[in-house]
Design a protein around this motif. Sequence first.
Motif, PDB file in Angstrom:
ATOM      1  N   MET A 146      -1.825  -0.525  -4.315  1.00  0.00           N
ATOM      2  CA  MET A 146      -2.279  -1.425  -3.531  1.00  0.00           C
ATOM      3  C   MET A 146      -1.702  -2.820  -3.863  1.00  0.00           C
ATOM      4  O   MET A 146      -1.222  -3.020  -5.116  1.00  0.00           O
ATOM      5  CB  MET A 146      -3.979  -1.535  -3.355  1.00  0.00           C
ATOM      6  N   LEU A 187     -13.869  -3.056  -3.841  1.00  0.00           N
ATOM      7  CA  LEU A 187     -13.029  -3.458  -5.012  1.00  0.00           C
ATOM      8  C   LEU A 187     -13.638  -4.703  -5.738  1.00  0.00           C
ATOM      9  O   LEU A 187     -13.394  -4.769  -6.975  1.00  0.00           O
ATOM     10  CB  LEU A 187     -11.788  -3.652  -4.737  1.00  0.00           C
ATOM     11  N   PRO A 199      -6.096  -6.261  -7.725  1.00  0.00           N
ATOM     12  CA  PRO A 199      -6.057  -6.110  -6.013  1.00  0.00           C
ATOM     13  C   PRO A 199      -5.983  -7.846  -5.558  1.00  0.00           C
ATOM     14  O   PRO A 199      -6.812  -8.463  -5.856  1.00  0.00           O
ATOM     15  CB  PRO A 199      -7.325  -5.481  -5.586  1.00  0.00           C
ATOM     16  N   SER A 211      -1.262  -6.105  -5.476  1.00  0.00           N
ATOM     17  CA  SER A 211      -1.889  -6.608  -6.636  1.00  0.00           C
ATOM     18  C   SER A 211      -0.898  -8.252  -7.169  1.00  0.00           C
ATOM     19  O   SER A 211      -0.034  -8.246  -6.847  1.00  0.00           O
ATOM     20  CB  SER A 211      -1.977  -5.619  -7.736  1.00  0.00           C
ATOM     21  N   VAL A 219      -7.659  -6.656   1.360  1.00  0.00           N
ATOM     22  CA  VAL A 219      -6.525  -6.490   0.285  1.00  0.00           C
ATOM     23  C   VAL A 219      -5.139  -6.539   0.882  1.00  0.00           C
ATOM     24  O   VAL A 219      -4.990  -5.709   1.807  1.00  0.00           O
ATOM     25  CB  VAL A 219      -6.934  -4.992  -0.316  1.00  0.00           C
ATOM     26  N   PHE A 223       0.845  -1.289  -0.254  1.00  0.00           N
ATOM     27  CA  PHE A 223      -0.092  -0.059   0.038  1.00  0.00           C
ATOM     28  C   PHE A 223       0.752   1.367   0.184  1.00  0.00           C
ATOM     29  O   PHE A 223       1.823   1.181   0.680  1.00  0.00           O
ATOM     30  CB  PHE A 223      -0.795   0.079   1.276  1.00  0.00           C
ATOM     31  N   ALA A 226     -12.603  -2.920   1.577  1.00  0.00           N
ATOM     32  CA  ALA A 226     -11.911  -3.627   0.689  1.00  0.00           C
ATOM     33  C   ALA A 226     -13.058  -4.423  -0.329  1.00  0.00           C
ATOM     34  O   ALA A 226     -12.691  -4.537  -1.408  1.00  0.00           O
ATOM     35  CB  ALA A 226     -11.082  -4.837   1.259  1.00  0.00           C
TER      36      ALA A 226
END
Length: 645
Positions: free
Chosen positions: A88, A129, A99, A90, A110, A46, A126
């Motif tokens: 973030m 998303l 993510p 991924s 996440v 992050f 989260a």
Amino acid sequence: FKGPIQKRKKTLLFYFNIMKCASPMVLLEFQCPTTQLCVEKCPEKFMTLVKAYANKKDFDYYKNFCKEGVTNTMVKILRLGLCPSMLMPSKPFTRRCFPALGQKGGVITVGNISRFDDGSGNMRDAKDLMDGVKNATVVIEARQVVMKIFEDYTHSWYWILIGLVIAMVTSLLFIILLRFLAGIMVWIMIVLVILVIGYGIFHCYMEFASLKGEAGSNVTLQDLGFQTDFSVYLQIRQTWLAFMIILAIVEVVIILLLIFLRKRLLIAVALIKEASRAIGHVMCSLFFPLFTFVLLAIVIAYWAVTAVYPFQVTVTVLLLKVDCSQKTQQPQDFTSSPMQTQCPDSQCLFAFYGGETVYHKYLIGLQFYNVFLFFWCANFVIGLGQMTLAGAFASYYWAFVKPDDMPAFPVFSSLGRSLRYHTGSLAFGSLILSIVQIIRVLLEYLDHKLKGAQNKFAKFLLCCLKCCFWCLEKFIKFLNRNAYIMVAIYGKNFCTSARDAFFLLMRNMIRVAILDKVTDFLLFLGKLLIVGLVGVFAFFFFSGRVKAFEDTAPNLHYYWVPIMTVVVGSYLIAHGFFSVYAMCVDTLFLCFCEDLERNDGSAARPYYMSSTLHEILLFFLQNWKRAKLILSFRFTGVLNINCEA
């Protein structure tokens, strides 16, 4: 390139803001309204732009996910949208960075947290998303399917053309054989249709039996859902069972029809023989559908260009703002808009067509008008083809000495008469049909607009209207076809010809059902046979089931793509050839009925029909009079036979 030789390996696609994909419009436009960038690897932690800017080491890492030309000026980065507002953790999926969603204690996370700062000071869950990831995944899968289908076409287009050429040669050969061996070819066609469908049933049963005991083969189609890899469906027993049931129903229906129509088939075969003789004297009629196809292509192209043109006048864009509200604005006003100073990171992106212009309020009406003109022109072209062929075949029938009394070029003579004398009749007949068709389009438009309505009566009324106008369209097409034949024979106007054709058919309703429709059924079996033969050949070739073709057949993602293309193309080609036969049969049938009413076979009023049709007449009249006598005896109990009978 980084330096003169070293190549940068940016193989992954990174989304600046994956939550922008959560909009339902993404599924319609197949495009996420956010900046997408090629990167070497996905972000692993992050990080917000504001926090990363305060630390040189973090900002150097952050710039790997920014556009080129990033400076150390924060205002310029925001104004030009050079970097995402946050990163973030991924993971790569289908060469995209998504993510790293997980579940921890029943809560969506996440990385290892359930809430995060979205870069603008707002804390987001989260789970927000999820929609964006799902929509982006659907778009990616759909694009992959489209790309695979496109690749299959690029690898197999020449084989598809070869298959279509085979279908054309087969159709032409079938027509030529009908010219000389009509009776034998009809019976061969009937037997082959039954055998081809029977083989399809047998093949489906063998596939169904071979999958017994295979892992996962007993999964139902409902449980499987939609799969982008369509070969998965062929590994399920239920798929082959459904194919087998459908083919078995078709086989039973055809056999039952042949059993009940066995006596009428002899009459239909004789009518096909006569049509074969007529086509033999007018061979250029087989290639006349190509002329109609070219005219239809011109009409479709003109309609498409006209339909797209209004959208070029009324383009509207959407100003997407990371920290500001969304607002629609004309593209020419964006550069002078004060929104750029109020929201420096705004971007000018495409949103939709339309806008508050002088054309916007009339756009729907103009498009309906354009569709109406398309229907009118298309129906005019189709009617021109029908009238031209009807005039050519009518010149054959009404020639007392065949072919000496026929024109030298029957098709060109008929086309010239149609264009010179009967364009008004063609325009009026196609206008009536186009009005009914545009009403059907309006009903479909209303049905789409009122789809969310809860009024059951309105839905029922709309459904009834759609059904009625569908039936009306079919009736008008049938009436127009026969009216054009009467126009080609007598040269009268459309209304008079339509009235004469209607009452002539009503006076000969039994003959229409027995002769004309049975012949249409036999011609349909001919089209079915050609499509079945070419389709079976394409299946064995493209699927690699035959070892002789394993090295020749192209490597495909979905072998059903060229197979379906060849099948559909074969049907259109066969329909083009057999439509000439169908028009010939309809024209000869109407001339046959008219000849019966105008003449009696005496020396003063001899029949214009050939000896074959005269035999059909005698056979039909004898059976029809016998049936009338039996019916009269059953209803009255008295058998009255007058002199004429």
